[in-house]
Write a protein that holds these residues in place. Structure first.
Motif, PDB file in Angstrom:
ATOM      1  N   PRO A  44       0.844  -1.193   0.000  1.00  0.00           N
ATOM      2  CA  PRO A  44       0.000   0.000   0.000  1.00  0.00           C
ATOM      3  C   PRO A  44       0.882   1.247   0.000  1.00  0.00           C
ATOM      4  O   PRO A  44       2.076   1.174   0.318  1.00  0.00           O
ATOM      5  CB  PRO A  44      -0.777  -0.118   1.317  1.00  0.00           C
ATOM      6  CG  PRO A  44       0.109  -0.928   2.204  1.00  0.00           C
ATOM      7  CD  PRO A  44       0.849  -1.881   1.283  1.00  0.00           C
ATOM      8  N   HIS A  45       0.290   2.384  -0.346  1.00  0.00           N
ATOM      9  CA  HIS A  45       1.026   3.642  -0.256  1.00  0.00           C
ATOM     10  C   HIS A  45       1.459   3.839   1.185  1.00  0.00           C
ATOM     11  O   HIS A  45       0.690   3.599   2.119  1.00  0.00           O
ATOM     12  CB  HIS A  45       0.156   4.825  -0.699  1.00  0.00           C
ATOM     13  CG  HIS A  45      -0.192   4.783  -2.145  1.00  0.00           C
ATOM     14  ND1 HIS A  45       0.711   5.003  -3.141  1.00  0.00           N
ATOM     15  CD2 HIS A  45      -1.375   4.518  -2.758  1.00  0.00           C
ATOM     16  CE1 HIS A  45       0.123   4.887  -4.306  1.00  0.00           C
ATOM     17  NE2 HIS A  45      -1.142   4.588  -4.113  1.00  0.00           N
ATOM     18  N   PHE A  46       2.706   4.271   1.374  1.00  0.00           N
ATOM     19  CA  PHE A  46       3.210   4.464   2.728  1.00  0.00           C
ATOM     20  C   PHE A  46       2.471   5.609   3.420  1.00  0.00           C
ATOM     21  O   PHE A  46       2.298   6.686   2.864  1.00  0.00           O
ATOM     22  CB  PHE A  46       4.709   4.768   2.713  1.00  0.00           C
ATOM     23  CG  PHE A  46       5.240   5.052   4.085  1.00  0.00           C
ATOM     24  CD1 PHE A  46       5.380   4.026   5.006  1.00  0.00           C
ATOM     25  CD2 PHE A  46       5.560   6.334   4.474  1.00  0.00           C
ATOM     26  CE1 PHE A  46       5.847   4.283   6.289  1.00  0.00           C
ATOM     27  CE2 PHE A  46       6.019   6.605   5.746  1.00  0.00           C
ATOM     28  CZ  PHE A  46       6.173   5.567   6.661  1.00  0.00           C
ATOM     29  N   ASN A  47       2.034   5.329   4.626  1.00  0.00           N
ATOM     30  CA  ASN A  47       1.420   6.339   5.486  1.00  0.00           C
ATOM     31  C   ASN A  47       1.915   6.042   6.899  1.00  0.00           C
ATOM     32  O   ASN A  47       1.651   4.957   7.430  1.00  0.00           O
ATOM     33  CB  ASN A  47      -0.111   6.233   5.422  1.00  0.00           C
ATOM     34  CG  ASN A  47      -0.797   7.248   6.305  1.00  0.00           C
ATOM     35  OD1 ASN A  47      -0.209   7.817   7.221  1.00  0.00           O
ATOM     36  ND2 ASN A  47      -2.070   7.472   6.043  1.00  0.00           N
ATOM     37  N   ASP A  50      -0.153   4.246   9.409  1.00  0.00           N
ATOM     38  CA  ASP A  50      -0.417   2.813   9.254  1.00  0.00           C
ATOM     39  C   ASP A  50       0.777   1.939   9.644  1.00  0.00           C
ATOM     40  O   ASP A  50       0.716   0.715   9.533  1.00  0.00           O
ATOM     41  CB  ASP A  50      -0.808   2.500   7.804  1.00  0.00           C
ATOM     42  CG  ASP A  50      -2.096   3.188   7.401  1.00  0.00           C
ATOM     43  OD1 ASP A  50      -2.934   3.447   8.285  1.00  0.00           O
ATOM     44  OD2 ASP A  50      -2.251   3.453   6.196  1.00  0.00           O
ATOM     45  N   ASP A  51       1.854   2.577  10.094  1.00  0.00           N
ATOM     46  CA  ASP A  51       3.080   1.846  10.408  1.00  0.00           C
ATOM     47  C   ASP A  51       3.060   1.356  11.859  1.00  0.00           C
ATOM     48  O   ASP A  51       3.798   1.829  12.718  1.00  0.00           O
ATOM     49  CB  ASP A  51       4.297   2.722  10.153  1.00  0.00           C
ATOM     50  CG  ASP A  51       5.584   1.912  10.093  1.00  0.00           C
ATOM     51  OD1 ASP A  51       5.534   0.683  10.283  1.00  0.00           O
ATOM     52  OD2 ASP A  51       6.644   2.525   9.854  1.00  0.00           O
ATOM     53  N   PRO A  57      -0.675  -6.917   5.349  1.00  0.00           N
ATOM     54  CA  PRO A  57       0.022  -8.190   5.058  1.00  0.00           C
ATOM     55  C   PRO A  57       1.232  -8.052   4.133  1.00  0.00           C
ATOM     56  O   PRO A  57       2.254  -8.696   4.371  1.00  0.00           O
ATOM     57  CB  PRO A  57      -1.061  -9.059   4.436  1.00  0.00           C
ATOM     58  CG  PRO A  57      -2.346  -8.509   4.983  1.00  0.00           C
ATOM     59  CD  PRO A  57      -2.118  -7.027   5.132  1.00  0.00           C
ATOM     60  N   ALA A  58       1.129  -7.239   3.099  1.00  0.00           N
ATOM     61  CA  ALA A  58       2.251  -7.088   2.167  1.00  0.00           C
ATOM     62  C   ALA A  58       3.456  -6.449   2.865  1.00  0.00           C
ATOM     63  O   ALA A  58       4.606  -6.813   2.589  1.00  0.00           O
ATOM     64  CB  ALA A  58       1.838  -6.264   0.955  1.00  0.00           C
ATOM     65  N   VAL A  59       3.202  -5.521   3.760  1.00  0.00           N
ATOM     66  CA  VAL A  59       4.283  -4.864   4.505  1.00  0.00           C
ATOM     67  C   VAL A  59       4.907  -5.851   5.487  1.00  0.00           C
ATOM     68  O   VAL A  59       6.137  -5.940   5.604  1.00  0.00           O
ATOM     69  CB  VAL A  59       3.770  -3.607   5.245  1.00  0.00           C
ATOM     70  CG1 VAL A  59       4.867  -2.998   6.109  1.00  0.00           C
ATOM     71  CG2 VAL A  59       3.233  -2.587   4.246  1.00  0.00           C
ATOM     72  N   GLY A  96      10.474   2.125   9.536  1.00  0.00           N
ATOM     73  CA  GLY A  96       9.889   1.966  10.861  1.00  0.00           C
ATOM     74  C   GLY A  96      10.132   0.633  11.526  1.00  0.00           C
ATOM     75  O   GLY A  96      10.097   0.532  12.750  1.00  0.00           O
ATOM     76  N   GLY A  97      10.425  -0.411  10.759  1.00  0.00           N
ATOM     77  CA  GLY A  97      10.577  -1.735  11.338  1.00  0.00           C
ATOM     78  C   GLY A  97      11.961  -2.019  11.896  1.00  0.00           C
ATOM     79  O   GLY A  97      12.119  -2.882  12.738  1.00  0.00           O
TER      80      GLY A  97
END
Length: 183
Positions: A44-47, A50-51, A57-59, A96-97
Motif C-alpha cells: 500500500p502507499h506508505f502512510n 499505518d506503520d 500483510p504485504a508490509v 519503521g521496522g
C-alpha cells in the motif's frame, strides 16, 4: 550459508533490473541462497499512521523477508532523475521496522550506456534512504553493469559471461560482509 534477498526497483515485465537479479540467483556462490522479493506492487502507499501492528500483510511480508536475510542486493532503474515511486514506497516501509538497520546492502546499476546520467540520480537517492535506514552499504559489492534489453534472453536471464562474472563478483563481495560470522 548466506541468504541474500534481492529486490528489483522495477515493476516492468521485461525489466533488465529484474533480469540481472534473476541471473544473480543462477551465478550465486554455492554457499549462498538467493531469495527474491516480488511483492513491491502489492504494497500500500506508505502512510506513517499505518506503520504499526497489525501491519498490512504485504508490509509484514516485506519486513519478514528482510529480517530473514543476511544481506540485500538491490537493482533499480531511474525515473525522472530519482528512484521510481513504487521502489521509494517499498523503502519507506522499511524505515519503521528496523530490519534494515546494520543489514549489509549493495546494488547493481544496469542502466544502459545511453542513459543520460547512468542511473546516478537513483543511486544517490538510494544511498540517502539506506543511510536513514541504518543499512551497511557494501561499496565493494555495488557495481555498474550497463545492460540493454537485448542482453536478456527468452528465459529472462542474462547469458553474457562478462555480465555473469560481474554479478558473481558483487555477490562474493556482499557475502564477505553479509555472512553472519563476518559481522
Amino acid at each position: 550459508m548466506t541468504t541474500v534477498l534481492t529486490v528489483s526497483g522495477s515493476l516492468r515485465a521485461g525489466s533488465t533490473n529484474s533480469a540481472a537479479l534473476r541471473t544473480a540467483g543462477v551465478v550465486a556462490p554455492p554457499a549462498m541462497t538467493i531469495r527474491s522479493f516480488a511483492g513491491m506492487g502489492d504494497l500500500p502507499h506508505f502512510n506513517p499512521d499505518d506503520d504499526h501492528d497489525p501491519l498490512p500483510p504485504a508490509v509484514a511480508g516485506l519486513r519478514e523477508a528482510i529480517g530473514a536475510a543476511d544481506a540485500l542486493l538491490l537493482c533499480t532503474p531511474e525515473y525522472a532523475g530519482a528512484l521510481p515511486g513504487s521502489f521509494k514506497n517499498l523503502l519507506d516501509w522499511t524505515i519503521g521496522g528496523g530490519e534494515m538497520y546494520g543489514k549489509p546492502v549493495a546494488w547493481l546499476n544496469v542502466s544502459s550506456s545511453a542513459a543520460p546520467t547512468g542511473g546516478a540520480g537513483a543511486h544517490d537517492s538510494l544511498r540517502t534512504v539506506l543511510g536513514y535506514a541504518g543499512s551497511l552499504i557494501v561499496e565493494a559489492a555495488c557495481a555498474r553493469i550497463p545492460l540493454s534489453r537485448n542482453h536478456v534472453g527468452q528465459d529472462g536471464l542474462i547469458a553474457d559471461p562478462a555480465v555473469r562474472e560481474a554479478i558473481s563478483r558483487s555477490l562474493t563481495a556482499l557475502a564477505a560482509v553479509g555472512t553472519p560470522d563476518a559481522r
